[in-house]
Design a protein around this motif. Structure first.
Motif, PDB file in Angstrom:
ATOM      1  N   ASP A  18       1.024  -1.700  -0.158  1.00 46.19           N
ATOM      2  CA  ASP A  18      -0.159   0.007   0.301  1.00 46.19           C
ATOM      3  C   ASP A  18       1.168   1.334  -0.256  1.00 46.19           C
ATOM      4  O   ASP A  18       0.457   2.283  -1.036  1.00 46.19           O
ATOM      5  N   PHE A  19       1.826   0.939   1.104  1.00 44.09           N
ATOM      6  CA  PHE A  19       2.653   2.363   0.495  1.00 44.09           C
ATOM      7  C   PHE A  19       3.731   2.666  -0.684  1.00 44.09           C
ATOM      8  O   PHE A  19       3.064   3.847  -0.850  1.00 44.09           O
ATOM      9  N   HIS A  20       4.321   1.292  -0.868  1.00 41.29           N
ATOM     10  CA  HIS A  20       4.861   1.815  -2.820  1.00 41.29           C
ATOM     11  C   HIS A  20       3.312   2.394  -3.694  1.00 41.29           C
ATOM     12  O   HIS A  20       3.454   3.029  -4.790  1.00 41.29           O
ATOM     13  N   GLU A  21       2.457   1.511  -3.458  1.00 38.44           N
ATOM     14  CA  GLU A  21       0.975   2.740  -4.179  1.00 38.44           C
ATOM     15  C   GLU A  21       0.608   4.407  -3.917  1.00 38.44           C
ATOM     16  O   GLU A  21       0.762   4.684  -4.857  1.00 38.44           O
ATOM     17  N   GLN A  22       1.549   4.176  -2.661  1.00 39.03           N
ATOM     18  CA  GLN A  22       0.878   5.794  -2.557  1.00 39.03           C
ATOM     19  C   GLN A  22       2.247   6.329  -2.419  1.00 39.03           C
ATOM     20  O   GLN A  22       2.029   8.245  -2.891  1.00 39.03           O
ATOM     21  N   THR A  23       3.143   5.886  -2.951  1.00 36.80           N
ATOM     22  CA  THR A  23       3.880   6.629  -2.890  1.00 36.80           C
ATOM     23  C   THR A  23       5.184   6.938  -3.876  1.00 36.80           C
ATOM     24  O   THR A  23       4.676   7.318  -4.909  1.00 36.80           O
ATOM     25  N   THR A  24       5.791   5.801  -4.177  1.00 35.09           N
ATOM     26  CA  THR A  24       6.386   4.889  -5.194  1.00 35.09           C
ATOM     27  C   THR A  24       5.768   5.154  -6.579  1.00 35.09           C
ATOM     28  O   THR A  24       6.226   5.995  -7.770  1.00 35.09           O
ATOM     29  N   GLY A  25       4.389   4.922  -6.878  1.00 35.01           N
ATOM     30  CA  GLY A  25       3.969   5.324  -8.129  1.00 35.01           C
ATOM     31  C   GLY A  25       3.076   5.950  -8.578  1.00 35.01           C
ATOM     32  O   GLY A  25       3.256   6.136  -9.714  1.00 35.01           O
TER      33      GLY A  25
ATOM     34  N   GLU B  62       4.790   8.616  -7.200  1.00 34.55           N
ATOM     35  CA  GLU B  62       5.585   9.592  -7.697  1.00 34.55           C
ATOM     36  C   GLU B  62       5.907   9.417  -9.458  1.00 34.55           C
ATOM     37  O   GLU B  62       7.040  10.843  -9.702  1.00 34.55           O
ATOM     38  N   ILE B  63       5.755   8.331  -9.504  1.00 35.24           N
ATOM     39  CA  ILE B  63       6.482   7.791 -10.561  1.00 35.24           C
ATOM     40  C   ILE B  63       5.442   8.438 -11.645  1.00 35.24           C
ATOM     41  O   ILE B  63       5.880   9.383 -13.236  1.00 35.24           O
ATOM     42  N   TRP B  64       4.334   8.070 -11.687  1.00 32.97           N
ATOM     43  CA  TRP B  64       3.045   8.945 -13.261  1.00 32.97           C
ATOM     44  C   TRP B  64       3.889  10.812 -12.739  1.00 32.97           C
ATOM     45  O   TRP B  64       3.812  10.446 -14.334  1.00 32.97           O
ATOM     46  N   ASP B  65       3.953  10.899 -11.980  1.00 33.35           N
ATOM     47  CA  ASP B  65       3.746  12.754 -11.528  1.00 33.35           C
ATOM     48  C   ASP B  65       5.293  12.588 -12.545  1.00 33.35           C
ATOM     49  O   ASP B  65       5.128  13.686 -12.692  1.00 33.35           O
ATOM     50  N   GLN B  66       6.302  12.334 -12.151  1.00 33.46           N
ATOM     51  CA  GLN B  66       7.707  12.894 -12.235  1.00 33.46           C
ATOM     52  C   GLN B  66       7.753  12.452 -14.002  1.00 33.46           C
ATOM     53  O   GLN B  66       8.633  13.091 -14.535  1.00 33.46           O
ATOM     54  N   THR B  67       6.209  11.820 -14.215  1.00 33.91           N
ATOM     55  CA  THR B  67       6.742  11.325 -15.805  1.00 33.91           C
ATOM     56  C   THR B  67       5.889  12.097 -16.582  1.00 33.91           C
ATOM     57  O   THR B  67       5.538  11.847 -18.108  1.00 33.91           O
ATOM     58  N   ASP B  68       5.021  12.938 -15.142  1.00 32.72           N
ATOM     59  CA  ASP B  68       3.621  13.683 -15.867  1.00 32.72           C
ATOM     60  C   ASP B  68       3.116  12.659 -16.918  1.00 32.72           C
ATOM     61  O   ASP B  68       2.558  12.871 -17.697  1.00 32.72           O
ATOM     62  N   GLY B  69       2.583  11.525 -16.190  1.00 31.21           N
ATOM     63  CA  GLY B  69       1.569  10.587 -16.599  1.00 31.21           C
ATOM     64  C   GLY B  69       2.139  10.041 -18.116  1.00 31.21           C
ATOM     65  O   GLY B  69       1.302   9.170 -18.668  1.00 31.21           O
ATOM     66  N   SER B  70       3.382  10.057 -18.624  1.00 32.22           N
ATOM     67  CA  SER B  70       4.012   9.126 -19.546  1.00 32.22           C
ATOM     68  C   SER B  70       5.133   8.139 -19.893  1.00 32.22           C
ATOM     69  O   SER B  70       4.653   7.665 -20.732  1.00 32.22           O
ATOM     70  N   VAL B  71       4.799   7.711 -18.686  1.00 32.58           N
ATOM     71  CA  VAL B  71       5.355   7.063 -18.535  1.00 32.58           C
ATOM     72  C   VAL B  71       4.743   5.535 -18.775  1.00 32.58           C
ATOM     73  O   VAL B  71       2.979   5.153 -19.631  1.00 32.58           O
TER      74      VAL B  71
ATOM     75  N   ILE C  65       6.681  -4.137  -7.015  1.00 33.29           N
ATOM     76  CA  ILE C  65       5.756  -4.881  -7.922  1.00 33.29           C
ATOM     77  C   ILE C  65       4.694  -3.995  -7.836  1.00 33.29           C
ATOM     78  O   ILE C  65       2.914  -3.926  -8.596  1.00 33.29           O
ATOM     79  N   GLY C  66       3.527  -4.951  -6.855  1.00 27.05           N
ATOM     80  CA  GLY C  66       2.992  -4.704  -6.364  1.00 27.05           C
ATOM     81  C   GLY C  66       1.582  -3.325  -6.440  1.00 27.05           C
ATOM     82  O   GLY C  66       0.884  -3.523  -7.314  1.00 27.05           O
ATOM     83  N   GLY C  67       2.861  -2.944  -5.949  1.00 26.24           N
ATOM     84  CA  GLY C  67       2.020  -1.586  -4.768  1.00 26.24           C
ATOM     85  C   GLY C  67       2.315  -0.102  -6.498  1.00 26.24           C
ATOM     86  O   GLY C  67       1.299   0.107  -6.664  1.00 26.24           O
ATOM     87  N   VAL C  68       3.512  -0.068  -7.014  1.00 24.44           N
ATOM     88  CA  VAL C  68       3.393   0.451  -8.110  1.00 24.44           C
ATOM     89  C   VAL C  68       2.544   0.056  -9.506  1.00 24.44           C
ATOM     90  O   VAL C  68       2.285   1.319 -10.122  1.00 24.44           O
ATOM     91  N   GLY C  69       2.572  -0.933  -9.180  1.00 21.73           N
ATOM     92  CA  GLY C  69       1.346  -1.390 -10.915  1.00 21.73           C
ATOM     93  C   GLY C  69       0.048  -1.338 -10.231  1.00 21.73           C
ATOM     94  O   GLY C  69      -0.351  -0.737 -11.311  1.00 21.73           O
ATOM     95  N   ARG C  70      -0.448  -1.088  -8.848  1.00 25.12           N
ATOM     96  CA  ARG C  70      -1.880  -0.388  -9.012  1.00 25.12           C
ATOM     97  C   ARG C  70      -1.735   1.127  -9.302  1.00 25.12           C
ATOM     98  O   ARG C  70      -2.457   1.037  -9.775  1.00 25.12           O
ATOM     99  N   ALA C  71      -0.830   1.494  -8.552  1.00 23.10           N
ATOM    100  CA  ALA C  71      -0.728   2.873  -9.021  1.00 23.10           C
ATOM    101  C   ALA C  71      -0.923   3.430 -10.508  1.00 23.10           C
ATOM    102  O   ALA C  71      -1.846   4.429 -10.291  1.00 23.10           O
ATOM    103  N   LEU C  72      -0.123   3.013 -11.010  1.00 16.61           N
ATOM    104  CA  LEU C  72      -0.015   3.255 -12.309  1.00 16.61           C
ATOM    105  C   LEU C  72      -1.468   2.609 -13.352  1.00 16.61           C
ATOM    106  O   LEU C  72      -1.595   3.313 -13.747  1.00 16.61           O
TER     107      LEU C  72
END
Ligand code: PMP
Length: 332
Positions: free
Chosen positions: A157-164, A166-175, A188-195
């Protein structure tokens, strides 16, 4: 302006890997998790689990944090514990390197070394840590909390709320693609969910090391372990709660013969000094770039530093005994 130590966990930079980006025609970007204050991606899991446990009351103010771990999670928990006024007890197998034990003790952890036995044995360090936490919860003044990083989904959950995010914002959604290895599966579970929540078309890839059963599970539907790897902290032979329902679209098994030379190239090409799991991740990012084709943005995780594994990764005879090539500058 000053800040609290735990507030500098996360918000890591996203670094362009120039040579590999130029070679593939993709933007290959590494999330610099080695810049967390405890030196690894596991600072996030530690903070996430401790925060959730404080909120639920499973961890009381002044209570003891207990975990069975041989790696970065122990450092993260000991660091967060010291910063927030909790004692930390780490149970680990006695066959671990002296530098790991020393590092944990330096961070203030009470390290309990026990004989190394297989996971199915009730005396495995993970099961021992669970029993010890239950015991300390009864006997110590402020109780004890078992972090249980593999199946405690506050890690994911913490990766979903933070790492994921951050990646979306830092790429302006272009990932377009995200790929990394899984240990607990929290990243992978948390970042995958966020993205996927923000763009269901994003490709989530798993880069699995030798000695792990996860690649065969995601590629062929059955856990089957093949090969071996000198990388630490990644690979698994079961689907943990953090990994369950992960939105993984594609997977590769990355051999050390690809990952370790790549890690040495990254030192010379980019000035990045990274551990073996980062090599597996970056090799996975190159595979995903080739799969998606030029013009895509691929993100992966730069988990921790090579210097954490000096005795092995910077040792000619160790590398040679595993059939791995090494750079000329390596003297030892
Ligand atoms: N790399 C390293 C060096 C690690 O210690 C870990 C954590 N076990 C990982 C990668 C994998 O992270 P996760 O547990 O979130 O799957």
């Amino acid at each position: 302006m000053s800040t609290q130590l735990i507030d500098v966990i996360g918000n890591t930079p996203l670094i362009r890997l120039n040579r590999l980006s130029d070679q593939t025609g993709c933007e290959i970007l590494g999330k610099a998790e080695f810049m967390n204050p405890g030196g690894s991606v596991k600072d996030r899991a530690a903070l996430g689990m401790v925060r959730a446990a404080l909120a639920s009351g499973d961890l009381k103010p002044g209570g003891t944090i207990v975990e069975g771990t041989a790696g970065n999670t122990g450092i993260g928990l000991a660091m967060v514990g010291s910063a927030l006024g909790h004692k930390t007890v780490i149970v680990m197998p006695e066959n671990q390197s002296l530098s790991k034990i020393t590092t944990l003790r330096a961070y203030g952890a009470d390290v309990r070394l026990i004989p190394a036995v297989p996971f199915r044995n009730p005396n495995h360090f993970v099961h021992t840590s669970e029993r010890l936490a239950a015991e300390l919860n009864e006997t110590s003044e402020h109780g004890a909390f078992w972090a249980n990083q593999f199946d405690n989904v506050s890690n994911r959950d913490f990766h979903e709320q933070t790492t994921g995010v951050e990646i979306w914002d830092q790429t302006d959604g272009s990932v377009d693609g995200f790929i990394c290895a899984a240990g607990t599966g929290g990243t992978i579970g948390g970042v995958g969910r966020a993205l996927k929540a923000r763009n269901p078309g994003i490709t989530i890839g798993l880069a699995d090391p030798g000695g792990s059963g996860l690649h065969n599970y995601y590629a062929h539907g059955e856990i089957r372990i093949e090969g071996q790897s000198i990388s630490e902290g990644i690979g698994n032979s079961r689907i943990t709660a953090n990994l369950a329902d992960s939105l993984i679209d594609i997977s590769w098994q990355v051999p050390d013969t690809d990952a370790i030379p790549l890690v040495f190239d990254l030192v010379q090409d980019e000035g990045l000094v990274l551990g073996g799991s980062s090599g597996i991740n970056v090799a996975g990012a190159v595979a995903l770039a080739r799969e998606l084709g030029p013009g895509h943005t691929i993100v992966t995780i730069l988990c921790d530093s090579m210097l954490r594994y000096q005795e092995r990764m910077l040792n000619r005879s160790f590398l040679a005994s595993h059939g791995l090539s090494m750079p000329e500058w390596l003297v030892l």
